[in-house]
Scaffold this motif. Structure first.
Motif, mmCIF file in Angstrom:
data_model
loop_
_atom_site.group_PDB
_atom_site.id
_atom_site.type_symbol
_atom_site.label_atom_id
_atom_site.label_comp_id
_atom_site.label_asym_id
_atom_site.label_seq_id
_atom_site.Cartn_x
_atom_site.Cartn_y
_atom_site.Cartn_z
ATOM 1 N N ASP A 52 0.814 -1.223 0.000
ATOM 2 C CA ASP A 52 0.000 0.000 0.000
ATOM 3 C C ASP A 52 0.845 1.269 0.000
ATOM 4 N N SER A 53 1.995 1.223 0.670
ATOM 5 C CA SER A 53 2.830 2.418 0.783
ATOM 6 C C SER A 53 3.444 2.837 -0.552
ATOM 7 N N ARG A 54 3.387 1.977 -1.557
ATOM 8 C CA ARG A 54 3.968 2.284 -2.868
ATOM 9 C C ARG A 54 2.975 3.000 -3.792
ATOM 10 N N TYR A 55 1.740 3.168 -3.339
ATOM 11 C CA TYR A 55 0.718 3.828 -4.146
ATOM 12 C C TYR A 55 0.647 5.312 -3.829
ATOM 13 N N GLU A 56 0.590 6.097 -4.868
ATOM 14 C CA GLU A 56 0.350 7.534 -4.757
ATOM 15 C C GLU A 56 -1.019 7.777 -5.401
ATOM 16 N N LEU A 57 -2.019 8.074 -4.579
ATOM 17 C CA LEU A 57 -3.389 8.270 -5.053
ATOM 18 C C LEU A 57 -3.562 9.725 -5.459
ATOM 19 N N LYS A 58 -4.090 9.945 -6.669
ATOM 20 C CA LYS A 58 -4.131 11.295 -7.216
ATOM 21 C C LYS A 58 -5.480 11.580 -7.867
ATOM 22 N N GLU A 59 -5.716 12.873 -8.101
ATOM 23 C CA GLU A 59 -6.889 13.328 -8.839
ATOM 24 C C GLU A 59 -6.406 14.219 -9.970
ATOM 25 N N LYS A 64 -11.002 13.250 -12.430
ATOM 26 C CA LYS A 64 -10.877 11.791 -12.520
ATOM 27 C C LYS A 64 -9.814 11.310 -11.531
ATOM 28 N N GLN A 65 -9.950 10.080 -11.099
ATOM 29 C CA GLN A 65 -9.039 9.489 -10.121
ATOM 30 C C GLN A 65 -8.003 8.614 -10.831
ATOM 31 N N PHE A 66 -6.780 8.582 -10.310
ATOM 32 C CA PHE A 66 -5.755 7.691 -10.831
ATOM 33 C C PHE A 66 -4.727 7.433 -9.753
ATOM 34 N N PHE A 67 -3.748 6.591 -10.063
ATOM 35 C CA PHE A 67 -2.686 6.305 -9.097
ATOM 36 C C PHE A 67 -1.374 6.071 -9.821
ATOM 37 N N THR A 72 10.994 1.391 -4.563
ATOM 38 C CA THR A 72 11.573 1.702 -3.255
ATOM 39 C C THR A 72 12.369 2.999 -3.259
ATOM 40 N N ASN A 73 12.904 3.397 -4.427
ATOM 41 C CA ASN A 73 13.659 4.655 -4.503
ATOM 42 C C ASN A 73 12.769 5.851 -4.828
ATOM 43 N N GLY A 74 11.461 5.644 -4.907
ATOM 44 C CA GLY A 74 10.525 6.734 -5.145
ATOM 45 C C GLY A 74 10.227 7.015 -6.601
ATOM 46 N N GLN A 75 10.856 6.288 -7.512
ATOM 47 C CA GLN A 75 10.614 6.483 -8.935
ATOM 48 C C GLN A 75 9.267 5.879 -9.317
#
Length: 108
Positions: A52-59, A64-67, A72-75
């Motif tokens: 779960d921590s690897r998901y960036e939830l965005k609008e 519209k919603q996306f992710f 691990t390096n944030g890329q």
């Protein structure tokens, strides 16, 4: 779920998409210069989408919603399609988590 490597005429021609059973693209990758790098990207998505921590939830700007899925390096290693609401986005995340590890890679 299937994974489809793709090649274009771009400077960095290799990419991939994860497609669900209905044929809808769940996530797409960035472009890579080498096929081996794209294959590594596929493995990174399979691994990181389980956490779960690897998901960036965005609008998006149109609501519209996306992710994004981050390594691990944030890329960012994958960006989802646009979804009409949070429920649809969350369902896509659940489907990705459940099916990505056993997804077949379909070379076209």
């Amino acid at each position: 779920m299937t994974i489809k490597p793709r090649k274009s005429e771009a400077n960095e021609p290799f990419s991939f998409i994860f497609v669900n059973a209905e044929g809808k693209t769940i996530i797409k990758s960035e472009n890579y210069a080498q096929k081996a790098s794209a294959k590594n990207g596929i493995e990174s998505v399979k691994k990181n989408c389980q956490e779960d921590s690897r998901y960036e939830l965005k609008e998006s700007s149109n609501g519209k919603q996306f992710f994004n899925i981050k390594s691990t390096n944030g890329q960012i290693v994958g960006t989802s399609a646009l979804f009409s609401d949070v429920i649809e986005r969350n369902a896509a995340i659940a489907e990705l988590k459940a099916n990505s590890e056993t997804a077949d890679i379909i070379e076209e």
